[in-house]
Design a protein around this motif. Structure first.
Motif, PDB file in Angstrom:
ATOM      1  N   UNK A 317       0.811  -1.221   0.000  1.00  0.00           N
ATOM      2  CA  UNK A 317       0.000   0.000   0.000  1.00  0.00           C
ATOM      3  C   UNK A 317       0.843   1.269   0.000  1.00  0.00           C
ATOM      4  N   UNK A 318       2.179   1.129   0.055  1.00  0.00           N
ATOM      5  CA  UNK A 318       3.043   2.300   0.011  1.00  0.00           C
ATOM      6  C   UNK A 318       3.045   3.131   1.283  1.00  0.00           C
ATOM      7  N   UNK A 319       2.622   2.538   2.401  1.00  0.00           N
ATOM      8  CA  UNK A 319       2.595   3.246   3.684  1.00  0.00           C
ATOM      9  C   UNK A 319       3.294   2.418   4.753  1.00  0.00           C
ATOM     10  N   UNK A 320       3.906   3.120   5.711  1.00  0.00           N
ATOM     11  CA  UNK A 320       4.552   2.477   6.848  1.00  0.00           C
ATOM     12  C   UNK A 320       3.650   2.582   8.072  1.00  0.00           C
ATOM     13  N   UNK A 321       3.503   1.485   8.808  1.00  0.00           N
ATOM     14  CA  UNK A 321       2.683   1.459  10.021  1.00  0.00           C
ATOM     15  C   UNK A 321       3.469   0.765  11.132  1.00  0.00           C
ATOM     16  N   UNK A 322       3.288   1.243  12.366  1.00  0.00           N
ATOM     17  CA  UNK A 322       4.035   0.676  13.490  1.00  0.00           C
ATOM     18  C   UNK A 322       3.752  -0.813  13.675  1.00  0.00           C
ATOM     19  N   UNK A 323       2.504  -1.216  13.585  1.00  0.00           N
ATOM     20  CA  UNK A 323       2.175  -2.619  13.829  1.00  0.00           C
ATOM     21  C   UNK A 323       2.792  -3.521  12.769  1.00  0.00           C
ATOM     22  N   UNK A 324       2.958  -3.009  11.551  1.00  0.00           N
ATOM     23  CA  UNK A 324       3.614  -3.790  10.510  1.00  0.00           C
ATOM     24  C   UNK A 324       5.102  -3.980  10.841  1.00  0.00           C
ATOM     25  N   UNK A 325       5.713  -2.941  11.417  1.00  0.00           N
ATOM     26  CA  UNK A 325       7.098  -3.067  11.846  1.00  0.00           C
ATOM     27  C   UNK A 325       7.252  -4.142  12.907  1.00  0.00           C
ATOM     28  N   UNK A 326       6.325  -4.156  13.881  1.00  0.00           N
ATOM     29  CA  UNK A 326       6.364  -5.187  14.929  1.00  0.00           C
ATOM     30  C   UNK A 326       6.181  -6.578  14.328  1.00  0.00           C
ATOM     31  N   UNK A 327       5.341  -6.675  13.306  1.00  0.00           N
ATOM     32  CA  UNK A 327       5.110  -7.963  12.648  1.00  0.00           C
ATOM     33  C   UNK A 327       6.376  -8.456  11.948  1.00  0.00           C
ATOM     34  N   UNK A 328       7.086  -7.555  11.276  1.00  0.00           N
ATOM     35  CA  UNK A 328       8.324  -7.934  10.595  1.00  0.00           C
ATOM     36  C   UNK A 328       9.375  -8.427  11.597  1.00  0.00           C
ATOM     37  N   UNK A 329       9.463  -7.756  12.739  1.00  0.00           N
ATOM     38  CA  UNK A 329      10.407  -8.176  13.772  1.00  0.00           C
ATOM     39  C   UNK A 329      10.039  -9.555  14.302  1.00  0.00           C
ATOM     40  N   UNK A 330       8.747  -9.816  14.485  1.00  0.00           N
ATOM     41  CA  UNK A 330       8.296 -11.123  14.964  1.00  0.00           C
ATOM     42  C   UNK A 330       8.639 -12.217  13.961  1.00  0.00           C
ATOM     43  N   UNK A 331       8.472 -11.925  12.666  1.00  0.00           N
ATOM     44  CA  UNK A 331       8.814 -12.904  11.633  1.00  0.00           C
ATOM     45  C   UNK A 331      10.316 -13.177  11.646  1.00  0.00           C
ATOM     46  N   UNK A 332      11.111 -12.128  11.878  1.00  0.00           N
ATOM     47  CA  UNK A 332      12.561 -12.333  11.957  1.00  0.00           C
ATOM     48  C   UNK A 332      12.907 -13.221  13.152  1.00  0.00           C
ATOM     49  N   UNK A 333      12.199 -13.045  14.267  1.00  0.00           N
ATOM     50  CA  UNK A 333      12.438 -13.888  15.448  1.00  0.00           C
ATOM     51  C   UNK A 333      12.161 -15.355  15.124  1.00  0.00           C
ATOM     52  N   UNK A 334      11.122 -15.607  14.328  1.00  0.00           N
ATOM     53  CA  UNK A 334      10.825 -16.975  13.899  1.00  0.00           C
ATOM     54  C   UNK A 334      11.968 -17.519  13.044  1.00  0.00           C
ATOM     55  N   UNK A 335      12.506 -16.674  12.168  1.00  0.00           N
ATOM     56  CA  UNK A 335      13.640 -17.069  11.330  1.00  0.00           C
ATOM     57  C   UNK A 335      14.839 -17.452  12.196  1.00  0.00           C
ATOM     58  N   UNK A 336      15.103 -16.681  13.238  1.00  0.00           N
ATOM     59  CA  UNK A 336      16.238 -16.963  14.125  1.00  0.00           C
ATOM     60  C   UNK A 336      16.057 -18.323  14.806  1.00  0.00           C
ATOM     61  N   UNK A 337      14.861 -18.597  15.270  1.00  0.00           N
ATOM     62  CA  UNK A 337      14.593 -19.895  15.909  1.00  0.00           C
ATOM     63  C   UNK A 337      14.791 -21.021  14.907  1.00  0.00           C
ATOM     64  N   UNK A 338      14.334 -20.807  13.674  1.00  0.00           N
ATOM     65  CA  UNK A 338      14.480 -21.814  12.622  1.00  0.00           C
ATOM     66  C   UNK A 338      15.958 -22.103  12.337  1.00  0.00           C
ATOM     67  N   UNK A 339      16.749 -21.035  12.274  1.00  0.00           N
ATOM     68  CA  UNK A 339      18.184 -21.176  12.048  1.00  0.00           C
ATOM     69  C   UNK A 339      18.840 -21.945  13.194  1.00  0.00           C
ATOM     70  N   UNK A 340      18.405 -21.653  14.407  1.00  0.00           N
ATOM     71  CA  UNK A 340      18.949 -22.341  15.587  1.00  0.00           C
ATOM     72  C   UNK A 340      18.652 -23.838  15.519  1.00  0.00           C
ATOM     73  N   UNK A 341      17.419 -24.184  15.135  1.00  0.00           N
ATOM     74  CA  UNK A 341      17.026 -25.589  15.078  1.00  0.00           C
ATOM     75  C   UNK A 341      17.681 -26.317  13.905  1.00  0.00           C
ATOM     76  N   UNK A 342      17.991 -25.574  12.826  1.00  0.00           N
ATOM     77  CA  UNK A 342      18.593 -26.201  11.640  1.00  0.00           C
ATOM     78  C   UNK A 342      19.995 -26.715  11.928  1.00  0.00           C
ATOM     79  N   UNK A 343      20.757 -25.992  12.737  1.00  0.00           N
ATOM     80  CA  UNK A 343      22.114 -26.425  13.070  1.00  0.00           C
ATOM     81  C   UNK A 343      23.043 -26.397  11.872  1.00  0.00           C
ATOM     82  N   UNK A 344      24.193 -27.021  12.012  1.00  0.00           N
ATOM     83  CA  UNK A 344      25.168 -27.061  10.923  1.00  0.00           C
ATOM     84  C   UNK A 344      24.761 -28.075   9.863  1.00  0.00           C
ATOM     85  N   UNK A 345      25.336 -27.923   8.671  1.00  0.00           N
ATOM     86  CA  UNK A 345      25.006 -28.777   7.551  1.00  0.00           C
ATOM     87  C   UNK A 345      25.480 -30.215   7.805  1.00  0.00           C
TER      88      UNK A 345
END
Length: 345
Positions: A317-345
């Motif tokens: 929509x071409x607009x920035x909203x605070x709640x969307x920023x919080x959502x992006x941070x939450x998604x990044x936190x999920x990514x970090x957990x996923x990376x932690x669980x993935x471990x080394x190759x």
């Protein structure tokens, strides 16, 4: 008062350098000093970029910040290649792409609040990330079976890297021309001169690169004490450290209500990593050796592609909203957990 503290804390950089090369301090001390030193350096890069943006407009301003800010990542990657740590290289590059468009943009939107975004420019940058991920599949899919570092995959990486670099040059020239044509605003009276802003950017980035390298040298000892996998360290810790300039710069600029420039910094940096830094690192690795195949893991490919697609949906929509920023941070936190669980190759 805060500005005086930031200017004064720039002295931490030479202290850190002295601790590393003159006093040979331990890893824990070096890690702490280097991490703290990066904060005022990131602020200075953000300050200089904002002043440069007064002369060039947000599109070119974001390009300048991303270009200077990616220098530490390049140095970190080349050092890791020389140390025969290919998983660290690919992990740090993956984390760099994901952290910029999720964590940095999320923090900027959360702290900057409502504001207008250059939807057309940002979607173009996100499209570059997505196209890069599709290109990475060429050497990555064969690496799912067999040895991922085999030389044949490194050779397969060469045409992929060349195509991505050509795409980067073409889209960057087009985007900068569009911003130059659209930008008619005069520079603010209190803005630094363009020469002063660029000089500050160059100096701060050079010191940031050196401090980042010191931090990487001390990460191994820190990581062993923390019991973290090499992949997690690369994709999360090294990526965040290497992106300190974008993190600080985008957040500082967002706090001043310049969401258009802050979003350009975050997303254009990710695009630069995907279609410029990754292929450059891959090609330079042939000179350093061992050559680096772009044999990314499925978790890395899904992380980069999924992050780009999700952010494109959020900013549609071409607009920035605070709640969307919080959502992006939450998604990044999920990514970090996923990376932690993935471990080394």
């Amino acid at each position: 008062m805060a500005r005086r503290l930031l200017w004064g804390s720039l002295l931490l950089a030479p202290v850190t350098i002295a601790a590393r090369f003159a006093f040979h301090a331990g890893d824990v001390t070096l890690f702490a000093l280097a991490a703290i030193s990066l904060i005022p350096l990131a602020w200075l890069i953000g300050e200089a970029t904002e002043h440069a943006g007064e002369h060039t407009g947000p599109g070119i301003g974001g390009f300048l910040n991303a270009s200077f800010g990616n220098a530490p990542e390049l140095i970190i990657a080349l050092f890791a290649i020389d140390s025969n740590l290919p998983e660290v290289v690919r992990g740090s590059l993956t984390g760099s792409v994901v952290s910029n468009i999720l964590l940095v943009l999320g923090l900027a939107m959360l702290l900057g609040g409502d504001g207008r975004l250059d939807r057309r420019s940002l979607l173009l940058q996100l499209m570059l990330v997505f196209v890069a991920v599709l290109a990475f599949l060429v050497p990555a899919v064969p690496s799912f079976h067999g040895r991922p570092e085999r030389h044949s995959l490194a050779l397969l990486t060469i045409p992929v890297a060349i195509v991505l670099l050509g795409l980067y040059v073409a889209t960057t020239v087009r985007n900068l021309r569009r911003h130059r044509a659209a930008h008619t605003k005069e520079a603010h009276e209190q803005a630094w001169s363009l020469a002063r802003a660029l000089a500050a950017l160059g100096t701060a980035t050079a010191v940031t690169a050196l401090i980042s390298e010191i931090l990487v040298h001390s990460l191994d000892g820190f990581a062993k004490a923390a019991g973290l996998s090499e992949f997690f360290i690369a994709a999360v810790i090294v990526a965040i450290v290497g992106n300190a300039a974008e993190h600080g710069g985008a957040v500082v600029i967002a706090l001043r209500g310049k969401m258009e420039l802050a979003s350009e910094i975050a997303i254009s940096s990710s695009a630069q990593v995907a279609v410029f830094l990754v292929p450059v690192v891959a090609l330079l690795s042939f000179a350093i050796k061992p050559a680096l195949p772009l044999s990314f893991r499925p978790v890395e490919l899904i992380g980069m592609g999924g992050a780009a697609a999700f952010v494109a949906f959020v900013i549609r929509d071409g607009r920035s909203k605070r709640w969307e920023g919080a959502l992006l941070i939450a998604v990044y936190a999920v990514f970090v957990v996923w990376i932690y669980l993935a471990g080394d190759r």
